[in-house]
Motif scaffolding. Structure first.
Motif, PDB file in Angstrom:
ATOM      1  N   LYS A   1       0.855  -1.183   0.000  1.00 51.64           N
ATOM      2  CA  LYS A   1       0.000   0.000   0.000  1.00 51.64           C
ATOM      3  C   LYS A   1       0.888   1.230   0.000  1.00 51.64           C
ATOM      4  CE  LYS A   1      -3.763  -2.469   0.841  1.00 51.64           C
ATOM      5  NZ  LYS A   1      -3.954  -3.395  -0.205  1.00 51.64           N
ATOM      6  N   SER A   2       0.434   2.282  -0.626  1.00 49.40           N
ATOM      7  CA  SER A   2       1.153   3.554  -0.631  1.00 49.40           C
ATOM      8  C   SER A   2       0.297   4.599   0.050  1.00 49.40           C
ATOM      9  CB  SER A   2       1.442   4.003  -2.061  1.00 49.40           C
ATOM     10  OG  SER A   2       2.321   3.099  -2.681  1.00 49.40           O
ATOM     11  N   PHE A   3       0.945   5.428   0.854  1.00 46.93           N
ATOM     12  CA  PHE A   3       0.251   6.479   1.574  1.00 46.93           C
ATOM     13  C   PHE A   3       1.037   7.768   1.418  1.00 46.93           C
ATOM     14  CE2 PHE A   3      -0.423   2.498   3.834  1.00 46.93           C
ATOM     15  CZ  PHE A   3      -1.807   2.443   3.925  1.00 46.93           C
ATOM     16  N   ASP A   4       0.341   8.868   1.378  1.00 45.92           N
ATOM     17  CA  ASP A   4       1.016  10.158   1.354  1.00 45.92           C
ATOM     18  C   ASP A   4       1.487  10.543   2.750  1.00 45.92           C
ATOM     19  OD1 ASP A   4       0.667  10.491  -1.364  1.00 45.92           O
ATOM     20  OD2 ASP A   4      -1.275  11.476  -1.117  1.00 45.92           O
ATOM     21  N   GLU A   5       0.729  10.139   3.766  1.00 44.52           N
ATOM     22  CA  GLU A   5       1.071  10.495   5.138  1.00 44.52           C
ATOM     23  C   GLU A   5       0.406   9.493   6.072  1.00 44.52           C
ATOM     24  OE1 GLU A   5       0.029  14.189   8.063  1.00 44.52           O
ATOM     25  OE2 GLU A   5       0.669  14.663   6.023  1.00 44.52           O
ATOM     26  N   ILE A   6       1.134   9.091   7.114  1.00 45.34           N
ATOM     27  CA  ILE A   6       0.601   8.173   8.111  1.00 45.34           C
ATOM     28  C   ILE A   6       0.885   8.766   9.485  1.00 45.34           C
ATOM     29  CG2 ILE A   6       0.753   5.868   9.113  1.00 45.34           C
ATOM     30  CD1 ILE A   6       1.816   4.877   6.453  1.00 45.34           C
ATOM     31  N   ASN A   7      -0.099   8.807  10.345  1.00 45.26           N
ATOM     32  CA  ASN A   7       0.089   9.263  11.723  1.00 45.26           C
ATOM     33  C   ASN A   7      -0.004   8.060  12.641  1.00 45.26           C
ATOM     34  OD1 ASN A   7       0.256  12.089  11.172  1.00 45.26           O
ATOM     35  ND2 ASN A   7      -1.936  12.051  10.774  1.00 45.26           N
ATOM     36  N   VAL A   8       1.066   7.786  13.362  1.00 43.30           N
ATOM     37  CA  VAL A   8       1.079   6.672  14.311  1.00 43.30           C
ATOM     38  C   VAL A   8       1.800   7.116  15.573  1.00 43.30           C
ATOM     39  CG1 VAL A   8       1.046   4.873  12.533  1.00 43.30           C
ATOM     40  CG2 VAL A   8       3.221   5.666  13.412  1.00 43.30           C
ATOM     41  N   GLU A   9       1.512   6.442  16.673  1.00 44.84           N
ATOM     42  CA  GLU A   9       2.238   6.707  17.913  1.00 44.84           C
ATOM     43  C   GLU A   9       3.432   5.772  18.053  1.00 44.84           C
ATOM     44  OE1 GLU A   9      -0.317   6.807  21.315  1.00 44.84           O
ATOM     45  OE2 GLU A   9      -1.696   8.202  20.365  1.00 44.84           O
ATOM     46  N   ARG A  10       3.336   4.606  17.417  1.00 47.91           N
ATOM     47  CA  ARG A  10       4.438   3.641  17.474  1.00 47.91           C
ATOM     48  C   ARG A  10       4.364   2.755  16.240  1.00 47.91           C
ATOM     49  NH1 ARG A  10       6.345  -0.193  22.459  1.00 47.91           N
ATOM     50  NH2 ARG A  10       7.050  -1.933  21.215  1.00 47.91           N
TER      51      ARG A  10
END
Length: 179
Positions: free
Chosen positions: A36-45
């Motif tokens: 999968k391709s994403f422009d932006e991912i927000n994660v805590e870990r």
């Protein structure tokens, strides 16, 4: 053909079409492309693991940072908080270093790239450290601690229980002098 038979035939066609649609969507979900391709991912870990599930790398904020593992022992009770950053783990699953950083205008700031001794703590450390009082250090530190991290953390707990700061400082000096 009666009206009921016609309605029943239309209903069977709709049920068949919806069943095929659901099966197609399920197939695409289960057997579709895995990259999968994403422009932006927000994660805590973010945990990077091997095929066997062993942890190899953790990228984390401070609240969810990994506490560290040596000889299969996780150090949940480590004194002090671990800063956000990147932690590296060897094939056995033990921590072997990391890249950490933190900063606050009231509490100073800094960053560190460390490489750990097997079963031990950092041996080579590239460090930048600014204290709130203005003291500053940037450079390379070599730490020659020849004690297993599990033993060092037990000593740290013992020292923290000493009644005075002077006694604690003396105990730390004695421990450092032992090498």
């Amino acid at each position: 053909m009666t009206k009921t038979e016609k309605e029943f035939r239309v209903l069977k066609i709709w049920v068949g079409a919806l069943t095929l649609l659901c099966l197609s969507l399920l197939g695409m979900l289960l057997f579709g492309p895995t990259n999968k391709s994403f422009d932006e991912i927000n994660v805590e870990r973010l945990n990077i693991i091997e095929n066997d599930g062993k942890l190899r790398l953790v990228l984390s904020n401070q609240a969810r940072q990994h506490p560290g593992v040596v000889d299969g022992v996780t150090f949940d009770d480590r004194i002090g908080k671990r800063p956000p950053g990147l932690m590296f783990f060897n094939k056995k699953g033990d921590e072997l270093g990391g890249l950490v950083f933190e900063g606050d205008t009231d509490n100073g700031q800094g960053g560190s790239l460390t490489f750990d001794k097997f079963r031990g703590d950092q041996t080579i450390q590239f460090i930048h450290d600014e204290e709130p009082n203005g003291t500053y250090f940037a450079g390379l530190k070599m730490n020659d601690q020849n004690m297993a991290l599990t033993d060092l953390l037990k000593k740290q707990t013992e020292i923290s229980k000493l009644p005075t700061k002077e006694a604690q400082d003396a105990a730390w000096k004695s421990l450092r002098d032992q090498g």
